[in-house]
Motif scaffolding. Sequence first.
Motif, PDB file in Angstrom:
ATOM      1  N   THR A 224       0.925  38.260  73.491  1.00 16.76           N
ATOM      2  CA  THR A 224      -0.059  39.231  73.012  1.00 16.76           C
ATOM      3  C   THR A 224      -1.475  38.686  73.115  1.00 16.76           C
ATOM      4  O   THR A 224      -2.406  39.383  73.506  1.00 16.76           O
ATOM      5  N   VAL A 225      -1.629  37.430  72.732  1.00 16.36           N
ATOM      6  CA  VAL A 225      -2.957  36.826  72.757  1.00 16.36           C
ATOM      7  C   VAL A 225      -3.524  36.796  74.169  1.00 16.36           C
ATOM      8  O   VAL A 225      -4.708  37.023  74.391  1.00 16.36           O
ATOM      9  N   GLY A 226      -2.656  36.532  75.154  1.00 14.93           N
ATOM     10  CA  GLY A 226      -3.084  36.654  76.542  1.00 14.93           C
ATOM     11  C   GLY A 226      -3.666  35.409  77.175  1.00 14.93           C
ATOM     12  O   GLY A 226      -3.824  34.374  76.541  1.00 14.93           O
ATOM     13  N   ARG A 227      -4.000  35.581  78.442  1.00 13.24           N
ATOM     14  CA  ARG A 227      -4.395  34.441  79.261  1.00 13.24           C
ATOM     15  C   ARG A 227      -5.745  33.849  78.855  1.00 13.24           C
ATOM     16  O   ARG A 227      -6.007  32.670  79.098  1.00 13.24           O
ATOM     17  N   PHE A 228      -6.621  34.659  78.255  1.00  9.62           N
ATOM     18  CA  PHE A 228      -7.945  34.143  77.906  1.00  9.62           C
ATOM     19  C   PHE A 228      -7.868  33.037  76.858  1.00  9.62           C
ATOM     20  O   PHE A 228      -8.453  31.972  77.010  1.00  9.62           O
ATOM     21  N   SER A 229      -7.121  33.306  75.784  1.00  5.91           N
ATOM     22  CA  SER A 229      -7.020  32.299  74.731  1.00  5.91           C
ATOM     23  C   SER A 229      -6.267  31.070  75.218  1.00  5.91           C
ATOM     24  O   SER A 229      -6.597  29.939  74.868  1.00  5.91           O
ATOM     25  N   LEU A 230      -5.256  31.275  76.062  1.00  7.50           N
ATOM     26  CA  LEU A 230      -4.498  30.149  76.592  1.00  7.50           C
ATOM     27  C   LEU A 230      -5.377  29.291  77.504  1.00  7.50           C
ATOM     28  O   LEU A 230      -5.252  28.068  77.532  1.00  7.50           O
ATOM     29  N   THR A 231      -6.280  29.937  78.231  1.00 11.02           N
ATOM     30  CA  THR A 231      -7.203  29.199  79.090  1.00 11.02           C
ATOM     31  C   THR A 231      -8.102  28.290  78.260  1.00 11.02           C
ATOM     32  O   THR A 231      -8.294  27.111  78.573  1.00 11.02           O
ATOM     33  N   VAL A 232      -8.651  28.848  77.180  1.00 12.95           N
ATOM     34  CA  VAL A 232      -9.518  28.048  76.304  1.00 12.95           C
ATOM     35  C   VAL A 232      -8.732  26.893  75.700  1.00 12.95           C
ATOM     36  O   VAL A 232      -9.213  25.758  75.646  1.00 12.95           O
ATOM     37  N   MET A 233      -7.494  27.163  75.278  1.00 18.93           N
ATOM     38  CA  MET A 233      -6.679  26.127  74.648  1.00 18.93           C
ATOM     39  C   MET A 233      -6.334  24.987  75.598  1.00 18.93           C
ATOM     40  O   MET A 233      -6.253  23.833  75.190  1.00 18.93           O
ATOM     41  N   VAL A 234      -6.134  25.296  76.873  1.00 24.04           N
ATOM     42  CA  VAL A 234      -5.846  24.249  77.853  1.00 24.04           C
ATOM     43  C   VAL A 234      -6.995  23.249  77.894  1.00 24.04           C
ATOM     44  O   VAL A 234      -6.798  22.029  77.900  1.00 24.04           O
ATOM     45  N   PHE A 235      -8.229  23.765  77.881  1.00 27.96           N
ATOM     46  CA  PHE A 235      -9.402  22.898  77.944  1.00 27.96           C
ATOM     47  C   PHE A 235      -9.609  22.120  76.640  1.00 27.96           C
ATOM     48  O   PHE A 235      -9.971  20.934  76.668  1.00 27.96           O
ATOM     49  N   THR A 236      -9.378  22.763  75.492  1.00 28.31           N
ATOM     50  CA  THR A 236      -9.576  22.057  74.219  1.00 28.31           C
ATOM     51  C   THR A 236      -8.510  20.982  74.016  1.00 28.31           C
ATOM     52  O   THR A 236      -8.805  19.888  73.527  1.00 28.31           O
ATOM     53  N   LEU A 237      -7.281  21.287  74.424  1.00 30.66           N
ATOM     54  CA  LEU A 237      -6.216  20.289  74.291  1.00 30.66           C
ATOM     55  C   LEU A 237      -6.455  19.110  75.236  1.00 30.66           C
ATOM     56  O   LEU A 237      -6.205  17.952  74.879  1.00 30.66           O
ATOM     57  N   ALA A 238      -6.940  19.416  76.438  1.00 31.18           N
ATOM     58  CA  ALA A 238      -7.255  18.340  77.389  1.00 31.18           C
ATOM     59  C   ALA A 238      -8.371  17.455  76.839  1.00 31.18           C
ATOM     60  O   ALA A 238      -8.351  16.228  77.001  1.00 31.18           O
ATOM     61  N   THR A 239      -9.333  18.080  76.172  1.00 32.87           N
ATOM     62  CA  THR A 239     -10.430  17.326  75.567  1.00 32.87           C
ATOM     63  C   THR A 239      -9.911  16.392  74.477  1.00 32.87           C
ATOM     64  O   THR A 239     -10.269  15.210  74.415  1.00 32.87           O
ATOM     65  N   CYS A 240      -9.029  16.926  73.608  1.00 33.69           N
ATOM     66  CA  CYS A 240      -8.502  16.131  72.495  1.00 33.69           C
ATOM     67  C   CYS A 240      -7.656  14.957  72.965  1.00 33.69           C
ATOM     68  O   CYS A 240      -7.863  13.821  72.534  1.00 33.69           O
TER      69      CYS A 240
END
Length: 346
Positions: free
Chosen positions: A89-105
């Motif tokens: 439901t949340v969709g590809r946009f939120s998952l895209t942001v999360m990929v970058f934030t998780l990579a940062t962490c």
Amino acid sequence: MKNVKKIIPGAAIALVIAAAAKFLESLEESAGLHFIGASVIAMFIGMIVNAFYKPNSVTAPGIKFTSKKILKFAIILLGASLNIRTVLTVGRFSLTVMVFTLATCFGLGALIGKALGLNWKTSSLINAGTGICGGSAIAAIAPVIEATDMDIAYGLSATFLFDTVMIVVFPILGHWMGLSDAAFGLWAGTAVNDTSSVVATGYAFSEAAGDFATMVKLTRTLAIIPAVLAFAAINVHLKRKAQAAEGTAVKVSIKSIFPWFILGFLAMSALTSLGLIPAGTAAALKTISKFLMVAALAAIGLNTDFKSLCRSGAKPMLHGFIISLLVVLVAIAVEFAIGIAPHGVL
């Protein structure tokens, strides 16, 4: 029966502290505030008790059981709050942001921790708490890397301090940048750590932003699964490397350190997603999970020497601040890059 009797005194202390922490949290909420979550309150109360009353032969078994076994059981029950359909439901946009934030962490976070000279376990818990879901991620990963109570205390303290600041600052910055409800909800859901802090931050902006931030935050929880498995593998690798350096031939079994409780987490999530656990039951299990997690963190506090924590606490706090700030900046930058910020809708 004898073992159960040994557990009761220490476990009872942790449960009483947990109840007190939840009560104090409810007082905050009734006043329209949310600066400190129950898990952090419980841990700090536990550390205060430790300063005057150290665990002894009567209380130690129950405290250890609560901080280890009850903690894992709480993580299993937490799976009931995650519906896989939410991710879709949340969709590809939120998952895209999360990929970058998780990579940062987990990328930059590891380098920052190393540069500050932190124990890799402390650094990893801070990174996980910041990137995934605060205390829940710290609680899930700590057992598989055999983190000490002190490591956990550092991880929770570092993520909590920045969360407290973000609850106040985020809505102000969101309005200043003219973010839409969707843009702000996505930003808060991916950059604020603890679930309760995400909810408080999102609804401080608007009801729609709060709803979306909560949904994004639940999606982030899914990252617990690969993170736990990855850290379990890293721990095995480091053990084997250490044994090779010592010239010992002790075999490290992956089976023995595999986080079996994560299968329970997955099973609960699957049952919820298939509709086999009614919404009311899932909500009740989540409430129980959160309370047991607070009790486990109270037990960790009871085992933590506050003076020792303070003696070397500056570097973990600095690490938490730097990585949290980077996640905030990366999350909003990605939103602008993909066109969600400032006025996008999802």
